[in-house]
Write a protein that holds these residues in place. Structure first.
Motif, PDB file in Angstrom:
ATOM      1  N   GLU A 149     -35.514  68.840  83.799  1.00 49.98           N
ATOM      2  CA  GLU A 149     -36.740  68.662  83.333  1.00 49.98           C
ATOM      3  C   GLU A 149     -37.492  67.449  83.250  1.00 49.98           C
ATOM      4  O   GLU A 149     -38.391  67.195  84.040  1.00 49.98           O
ATOM      5  N   GLN A 150     -36.781  66.484  82.886  1.00 52.19           N
ATOM      6  CA  GLN A 150     -37.435  65.175  82.758  1.00 52.19           C
ATOM      7  C   GLN A 150     -36.873  64.354  84.020  1.00 52.19           C
ATOM      8  O   GLN A 150     -37.639  63.162  84.500  1.00 52.19           O
ATOM      9  N   GLY A 174     -32.668  69.678  75.775  1.00 53.00           N
ATOM     10  CA  GLY A 174     -34.142  70.167  75.772  1.00 53.00           C
ATOM     11  C   GLY A 174     -34.488  70.473  74.177  1.00 53.00           C
ATOM     12  O   GLY A 174     -33.549  70.996  73.676  1.00 53.00           O
ATOM     13  N   SER A 175     -35.488  70.226  73.662  1.00 51.17           N
ATOM     14  CA  SER A 175     -35.965  70.398  72.280  1.00 51.17           C
ATOM     15  C   SER A 175     -37.419  70.582  72.293  1.00 51.17           C
ATOM     16  O   SER A 175     -38.152  70.166  72.998  1.00 51.17           O
ATOM     17  N   PHE A 216     -39.788  67.805  72.889  1.00 50.50           N
ATOM     18  CA  PHE A 216     -38.752  66.657  73.308  1.00 50.50           C
ATOM     19  C   PHE A 216     -38.753  65.925  71.897  1.00 50.50           C
ATOM     20  O   PHE A 216     -38.127  64.649  72.130  1.00 50.50           O
ATOM     21  N   THR A 276     -34.897  64.955  72.314  1.00 47.48           N
ATOM     22  CA  THR A 276     -34.392  64.633  73.705  1.00 47.48           C
ATOM     23  C   THR A 276     -34.757  63.409  74.034  1.00 47.48           C
ATOM     24  O   THR A 276     -35.566  62.588  73.709  1.00 47.48           O
ATOM     25  N   GLN A 277     -33.701  62.678  74.763  1.00 53.00           N
ATOM     26  CA  GLN A 277     -33.534  61.333  75.231  1.00 53.00           C
ATOM     27  C   GLN A 277     -32.832  61.583  76.515  1.00 53.00           C
ATOM     28  O   GLN A 277     -32.109  62.425  76.842  1.00 53.00           O
TER      29      GLN A 277
END
Length: 325
Positions: free
Chosen positions: A187-188, A196-197, A200, A203-204
């Protein structure tokens, strides 16, 4: 001893198969169709490949051809044997478990989640859930187990198309509000896994992370979430038991009976709508209501022995052109 006193102990012997299969190829000739397309299957290229135990799968690349490929083309056949699995672990706090095996295709073996529902043509057969694109996905729409804070998400997944991004191999989501954690692909960062959250918030980018390069290869992806107090959470990502990311974030996610659901394919959603697409086979998935250690995760890793051979696929175009006067 010499006086006839005896005692016993037990030990566990792990039997492993580390011998790769023998890959045997044969050359193939194919004809292009009226649209100028042709294809070849692994079965056509296979020439009696074998293994000391059993061959689990065959794949060939490339397997599609056009007019640009008329003539000889080199293809690679990959032969993979049955799995060699590490040690078993303590299954305490196992609160979700899907094997997709015949007879329990849609069933959570812990009994905490309602049966999986499939959408858009997603299928469960042969011991795996098959999702393709954003339209095909599956979800378990209700939960009746204990409250979830500390947890471990695990998915045994093989990517059919490594270029299809933003989908989930396993997500836990709230029903009433947008609050999810999931094993998300690309995704990123293209080709890379992440947690995934919602927004984000947890998310890192994992460091060092891992970029997938090979399709149709089963891997075990796992993410652990440990409550550090004060709403903070330590998140660790593992690929086949190897740590690929470790960071601190907040807030800690939580889920309760009556307000949790599981998604496969889509990242998260509401009802039957949601973002994300994945082209993959999910062979097994687990949710633990505790943080598994790295050694425990390594005990769950399923490894495969494989070997390759090459063959020549000769593409022929025997269809005459259409003359229009």
């Amino acid at each position: 001893d010499i006086n006839g006193n005896t005692s016993t102990c037990t030990s566990t012997i792990f039997v492993q198969d580390v011998t790769p299969p023998t890959a045997l190829c044969q050359n193939v000739t194919i004809q292009l169709n009226a649209q100028g397309n042709g294809s070849v299957t692994a079965t056509q290229v296979n020439n009696g490949s074998f293994d000391n135990c059993a061959v689990a799968s065959l794949s060939v690349t490339p397997n599609t051809f056009t007019c640009a490929n008329v003539g000889p083309n080199t293809v690679t056949l990959t032969v993979t044997d049955n799995s060699t699995t590490g040690s078993t672990i303590n299954n305490a706090n196992l609160i979700g478990h899907w094997t997709f095996e015949p007879g329990v295709e849609s069933v959570d073996l812990t009994g905490n989640w309602t049966n999986l529902q499939t959408f858009g043509g997603a299928t469960i057969s042969g011991g795996y859930l098959d999702v393709t694109g954003g339209a095909q996905f599956a979800k378990a729409p209700a939960y009746a187990g204990p409250a979830i804070t500390n947890k471990t998400l695990i998915s045994w997944v093989s990517l059919d198309n490594i270029n299809m991004f933003t989908g989930s191999a396993l997500t836990i989501d709230r029903i009433a509000t947008d609050n999810f954690d999931g094993i998300i692909y690309g995704e990123q960062q293209a080709y890379r896994w992440m947690n995934g959250s919602s927004g984000f918030s947890r998310t890192q980018a994992p460091v060092p992370g891992y970029a997938e390069t090979v399709p149709n290869q089963q891997v075990m992806m796992a993410i652990t979430y440990q409550d550090l107090g004060g709403g903070n959470v330590q998140i660790k990502l593992y690929r086949n038991g190897v740590l690929i990311g470790d960071y601190l974030d907040n807030p800690l996610g939580s889920w309760s009976a009556g307000d949790a659901e599981v998604w496969f394919g889509k990242r998260h959603g509401s009802g039957i709508s949601g973002p994300g697409q994945l082209d993959a086979k999910i062979h097994e998935a687990r949710i633990y209501g505790r943080v598994l250690s790295q050694s425990e995760l390594q005990g769950l890793v399923t490894t495969y022995n494989s070997s390759t051979c090459t063959a020549t696929v000769t593409v022929q175009d025997n269809i005459a052109p259409v003359a229009i006067c």
